[in-house]
Design a protein around this motif. Structure first.
Motif, PDB file in Angstrom:
ATOM      1  N   ASN A   1      44.287  42.206  26.412  1.00 42.84           N
ATOM      2  CA  ASN A   1      44.343  41.363  27.602  1.00 42.84           C
ATOM      3  C   ASN A   1      43.923  42.219  28.793  1.00 42.84           C
ATOM      4  OD1 ASN A   1      45.337  39.351  29.630  1.00 42.84           O
ATOM      5  ND2 ASN A   1      46.242  38.411  27.808  1.00 42.84           N
ATOM      6  N   ASN A   2      44.474  41.961  29.966  1.00 38.22           N
ATOM      7  CA  ASN A   2      44.038  42.646  31.172  1.00 38.22           C
ATOM      8  C   ASN A   2      44.630  44.051  31.291  1.00 38.22           C
ATOM      9  OD1 ASN A   2      42.734  40.264  31.783  1.00 38.22           O
ATOM     10  ND2 ASN A   2      44.336  39.534  33.155  1.00 38.22           N
TER      11      ASN A   2
ATOM     12  N   ILE B   1      40.230  41.738  31.607  1.00 38.15           N
ATOM     13  CA  ILE B   1      39.542  42.292  32.764  1.00 38.15           C
ATOM     14  C   ILE B   1      40.209  43.603  33.176  1.00 38.15           C
ATOM     15  CG2 ILE B   1      40.933  40.918  34.376  1.00 38.15           C
ATOM     16  CD1 ILE B   1      38.461  40.832  36.223  1.00 38.15           C
ATOM     17  N   LEU B   2      39.401  44.579  33.545  1.00 39.54           N
ATOM     18  CA  LEU B   2      39.896  45.791  34.177  1.00 39.54           C
ATOM     19  C   LEU B   2      39.852  45.541  35.674  1.00 39.54           C
ATOM     20  CD1 LEU B   2      38.804  49.462  33.395  1.00 39.54           C
ATOM     21  CD2 LEU B   2      39.270  48.655  35.703  1.00 39.54           C
TER      22      LEU B   2
ATOM     23  N   LYS C   1      35.114  42.345  31.359  1.00 39.05           N
ATOM     24  CA  LYS C   1      34.794  42.297  32.786  1.00 39.05           C
ATOM     25  C   LYS C   1      35.460  43.477  33.477  1.00 39.05           C
ATOM     26  CE  LYS C   1      34.542  37.244  33.011  1.00 39.05           C
ATOM     27  NZ  LYS C   1      35.076  36.009  33.649  1.00 39.05           N
ATOM     28  N   VAL C   2      34.781  44.022  34.478  1.00 48.29           N
ATOM     29  CA  VAL C   2      35.288  45.164  35.233  1.00 48.29           C
ATOM     30  C   VAL C   2      35.176  44.844  36.716  1.00 48.29           C
ATOM     31  CG1 VAL C   2      34.979  47.597  35.765  1.00 48.29           C
ATOM     32  CG2 VAL C   2      34.590  46.789  33.431  1.00 48.29           C
ATOM     33  N   ASN C   3      36.281  44.993  37.435  1.00 43.71           N
ATOM     34  CA  ASN C   3      36.270  44.802  38.883  1.00 43.71           C
ATOM     35  C   ASN C   3      36.732  46.096  39.540  1.00 43.71           C
ATOM     36  OD1 ASN C   3      36.375  43.988  41.511  1.00 43.71           O
ATOM     37  ND2 ASN C   3      37.819  42.319  41.205  1.00 43.71           N
TER      38      ASN C   3
ATOM     39  N   ILE D   1      30.191  43.572  35.920  1.00 41.39           N
ATOM     40  CA  ILE D   1      30.804  44.531  36.832  1.00 41.39           C
ATOM     41  C   ILE D   1      30.821  43.936  38.226  1.00 41.39           C
ATOM     42  CG2 ILE D   1      30.634  46.823  37.859  1.00 41.39           C
ATOM     43  CD1 ILE D   1      29.088  47.723  35.412  1.00 41.39           C
ATOM     44  N   ALA D   2      31.986  43.962  38.848  1.00 37.14           N
ATOM     45  CA  ALA D   2      32.098  43.585  40.254  1.00 37.14           C
ATOM     46  C   ALA D   2      32.577  44.810  41.019  1.00 37.14           C
ATOM     47  CB  ALA D   2      33.082  42.437  40.418  1.00 37.14           C
TER      48      ALA D   2
END
Length: 337
Positions: free
Chosen positions: A229-230, A257-258, A281-283, A305-306
């Motif tokens: 999970n996250n 998400i990270l 996903k990476v933020n 990537i955000a």
């Protein structure tokens, strides 16, 4: 039971004591009522419920001593309090609940499927979940594993609530069984180490102090930590939190998400080491990274990537639809396909 105005203490005898019905404390008057096992340290087998049911103004408390308390039904501490001593509470009924009232247990064993319901519980010794048994932590509830405590999972810990591992309790989490509840690694007063295993729920790396702390991922070379999970670093006060994979260079898999989600003034950063980080996903917008010799793999369609301004070492894109927002620098190898 007590009905008068003078405080009363009931002392449990030694040896093994069986209660075929309920174990209820009833302070019906203005005086306090205590039941103590601390004098003779008996082992109790309670087939009914444990509950505080007095209607008077007096308080109700249990001093458990150093014996084993085996309960086949619900445990409800909401009407009073306990002193755990070096006791062990064993929940061995099926589909039972513990209403812990934020009390602290010494040792807590799940021998029958049990739910942490309504109130959280603190464990100062050993939490054991037996094979084929499940501990469910309900939404907004916590099982707080105090510094120095141990968690042994032979069965399953699940639910929308949180298993919180404080300081050295993180290093004493077993790598066996199934852990699918939310997990919080809380750096209350020390740096912590996160063991290589599969974490099925959201994992938070949490600093709510004014001191800077580091979370080290893994304990040896060639390990893999799997987060289904996250993966959430959280600096919720003035102290910084650093997630450090550079010591042992494990491989990291993150299916959620990270993301950096701290609300405090402290910074959040990740030292990626030389391993492979496989993510959905990476933020990076709320923190920073030190890429080291790592490889970031984006492997899910719709991932990406955000957060602009970060520098990666190697970046591999295996998903067919991956987005990158802002400027991202790759110092090593960019692989697409």
């Amino acid at each position: 039971q007590s009905t008068g105005t003078v405080a009363r203490t009931w002392t449990l005898g030694g040896g093994a004591i069986t209660f075929n019905g309920n174990f209820e404390l009833k302070a019906q008057g203005s005086a306090n009522l205590t039941v103590t096992g601390a004098t003779n340290n008996p082992d109790l087998n309670i087939l009914g419920i444990v509950d505080y049911t007095g209607t008077g103004a007096g308080t109700e408390s249990i001093s458990m001593g150093n014996g084993t308390w085996t309960v086949s039904n619900n445990v409800d501490f909401r009407g009073g309090d306990i002193t755990a001593g070096n006791s062990t509470l064993i929940m061995n009924g099926t589909g039972r609940n513990i209403y812990a009232n934020n009390q602290t247990l010494k040792n807590f064993t799940i021998s029958g499927n049990t739910t942490i319901n309504t109130n959280s519980v603190y464990v100062g010794g050993i939490l054991t979940v037996d094979s084929s048994r499940t501990l469910t932590i309900n939404t907004s509830q916590y099982v707080y594993m105090n510094n120095g405590s141990t968690t042994t999972i032979n069965g399953t810990i699940t639910g929308a609530g949180t298993l919180e591992l404080r300081d050295d309790a993180a290093r004493c989490l077993s790598t066996t069984g199934t852990l699918s509840s939310r997990v919080r690694f809380n750096t209350q007063s020390a740096n912590i180490t996160v063991l290589a295993r599969t974490y099925g729920g959201v994992v938070e790396f949490y600093n709510n102090t004014a001191t800077n702390y580091t979370v080290t991922l893994g304990t040896a070379a060639s390990q893999t930590l799997t987060f289904q999970n996250n993966f959430i670093p959280m600096a919720n006060a003035g102290g910084n939190i650093t997630i450090d994979a550079s010591v042992h260079n494990p491989n990291i898999t993150i299916s959620g998400i990270l993301d950096y989600r701290g609300t405090g003034a402290g910074t959040e950063s990740i030292s990626m080491g030389n391993g492979t980080w496989t993510c959905n996903k990476v933020n990076f917008s709320g923190g920073s990274i030190t890429a080291g010799g790592s490889t970031l793999v984006l492997n899910t369609n719709g991932g990406g990537i955000a957060g602009a301004g970060q520098t990666l070492n190697n970046l591999t894109i295996t998903g067919t639809r991956v987005g990158i927002s802002g400027n991202t620098t790759v110092n090593g190898t960019l692989t697409v396909g």
